[in-house]
Write an enzyme that holds these catalytic residues in place. Structure first.
Site, short mmCIF file in Angstrom:
data_model
loop_
_atom_site.label_atom_id
_atom_site.label_comp_id
_atom_site.label_asym_id
_atom_site.label_seq_id
_atom_site.Cartn_x
_atom_site.Cartn_y
_atom_site.Cartn_z
N CYS A 163 1.18 10.78 -1.40
CA CYS A 163 2.20 11.45 -2.20
C CYS A 163 2.57 12.75 -1.51
O CYS A 163 1.70 13.57 -1.23
CB CYS A 163 1.65 11.73 -3.60
SG CYS A 163 2.73 12.79 -4.54
N HIS A 176 -6.24 4.54 6.85
CA HIS A 176 -5.32 5.57 6.38
C HIS A 176 -5.44 6.76 7.33
O HIS A 176 -6.47 6.93 7.99
CB HIS A 176 -5.64 5.95 4.92
CG HIS A 176 -5.20 4.90 3.95
ND1 HIS A 176 -4.04 5.02 3.22
CD2 HIS A 176 -5.73 3.69 3.63
CE1 HIS A 176 -3.89 3.94 2.46
NE2 HIS A 176 -4.90 3.11 2.70
N ASP A 181 0.84 -1.21 0.00
CA ASP A 181 0.00 0.00 0.00
C ASP A 181 0.87 1.25 0.00
O ASP A 181 0.56 2.25 -0.65
CB ASP A 181 -0.93 -0.01 1.22
CG ASP A 181 -2.17 0.85 1.03
OD1 ASP A 181 -2.13 1.75 0.18
OD2 ASP A 181 -3.17 0.64 1.73
#
Ligand code: HMG
Ligand code: MG
Length: 317
Positions: free
Chosen positions: A247, A216, A23
């Site tokens: 990112c 997350h 992931d």
């Protein structure tokens, strides 16, 4: 004094699935070499993770970062007792996973139609049509099957996702023969109350030992949500060393909850996993240095900073 935290989970039933190599690295913008991926997985298995999500057998056109899945699986050092999991979005992926001797294959769908279309280019219904032969192939080969439900707490396109939609998908995954089912907070929007409600609703349908929290940390709620899950009796959590994922150039996009942070939380609760936090911090340092990104684990960064503290001068000399 009354204990504020009422943990329903025993020490022996708390488990971490390390998902960083899959992931985490699937979202890296820079190219991560196969050597680095292999070393990451080997270091993780060496410190005692019993379940590592190693890579994905998905279309390299969709996820070029994991195009070297077969080579990674071929070249890692297999530790006895470690479950090496891989993702597969269809039979083609499952066949590659079997050829690569994966111990567990993760199929993934969603509680939101739009996300499912964006992620695997089919509706939720079509995903189950695709996964039926996958389940048959895995069962025939004695390989574990895990099902992941993206957007269990909210969808980037549809917003709030009703608990009933998640439960519907969870029951279908169970009927398909999944040995484990992940409640995935893809965009990290879940909060404590909602997490407890979903874990309780899901465990009314599926034995709680078969459920996992995949959170997350986009909104900084993941640790609180793990605590809430423990209170609701859930004991399996996915996390990523150094909080890999997301990112750094995309505002708001973050990875899974950091493994170091989860280990520190669990240690504070007396729920030791047998995995050395210090060693995991070193792995976080290794991977962040190798791929040139900041360490997203607060615990990891704090432990690493402590190591660099200069010792006071020794006046006894
Ligand atoms: P598609 O384009 O509809 O597929 O994509 P297709 O069947 O038309 O095939 C297109 C091309 O891909 C063909 O190649 C196939 O052979 C190839 P071409 O003929 O053009 O050269 N292909 C494959 N190649 C290798 N392995 C395969 C495979 N399948 C097809 N398995 C597809 C549909 C599902 C393949 C695509 O959408 C896909 O690969 N999606 C994966 C997306 C993905 O990996 N997302 C991230 C993982 S899920 C996640 O992160 C969520 C999770 O963490 C939980 C959470 O947080 O929510 C688990
Ligand atoms: Mg995820």
């Amino acid at each position: 004094m009354r204990e504020a935290f009422n943990c329903l989970v025993s020490k022996s039933s708390v488990r971490i699935v390390e998902v960083g190599p899959r992931d985490g690295l699937q979202n890296e913008k820079s190219t991560v070499s196969t050597e680095v991926k292999i070393e990451l997985i080997n270091r993780l298995s060496a410190v005692g993770f019993a379940n590592i999500e190693a890579t994905s057998f998905v279309s390299p056109k969709w996820v070029p970062q994991l195009a070297d899945a077969a080579e990674v699986m071929e070249r890692i050092t297999r530790r006895p007792g470690v479950t090496y999991s891989v993702l597969a979005p269809n039979l083609q992926g499952a066949e590659k996973a079997l050829a690569a001797r994966a111990d567990e294959v993760v199929i993934f769908t969603a509680a939101s139609e739009t996300f499912c279309l964006k992620n695997i280019n089919c509706t939720v219904e079509q995903s189950f049509e695709r996964y039926a032969p996958v389940a048959d192939a895995l069962k025939a080969n004695g390989v574990r099957l895990r099902g992941s439900i993206s957007c269990s707490f909210g969808c980037p396109y549809e917003g709030d996702v009703p608990i009933s939609s998640v439960i519907k998908v969870a029951k279908r995954l169970q009927a398909l023969g999944c040995d484990a089912i992940d409640l995935a907070d893809t965009i990290g929007v879940g909060t404590v109350k909602r997490v407890k409600e979903l874990v309780r609703a899901a465990s009314d349908e599926i034995p709680i030992e078969r459920l996992a929290g995949h959170y997350h940390d986009t909104f900084g709620q993941a640790l609180a949500n793990i605590l809430a899950s423990l209170e609701a009796g859930l004991g399996v959590f996915h996390s990523s060393v150094a909080g890999l994922g997301g990112c750094p150039y995309a505002p708001g996009a973050t990875g899974n909850v950091a493994t170091e942070d989860v280990l520190y939380l669990l240690r504070g609760l007396g729920l030791e996993t047998g995995i050395s936090l210090d060693e995991v911090a070193s792995i976080g340092d290794f991977i962040c240095t190798a791929i040139g990104r900041p360490n997203a684990s607060k615990t990891g960064a704090a432990l690493l900073a402590k190591r660099t503290l200069r010792q006071p001068p020794d006046d006894s000399a």
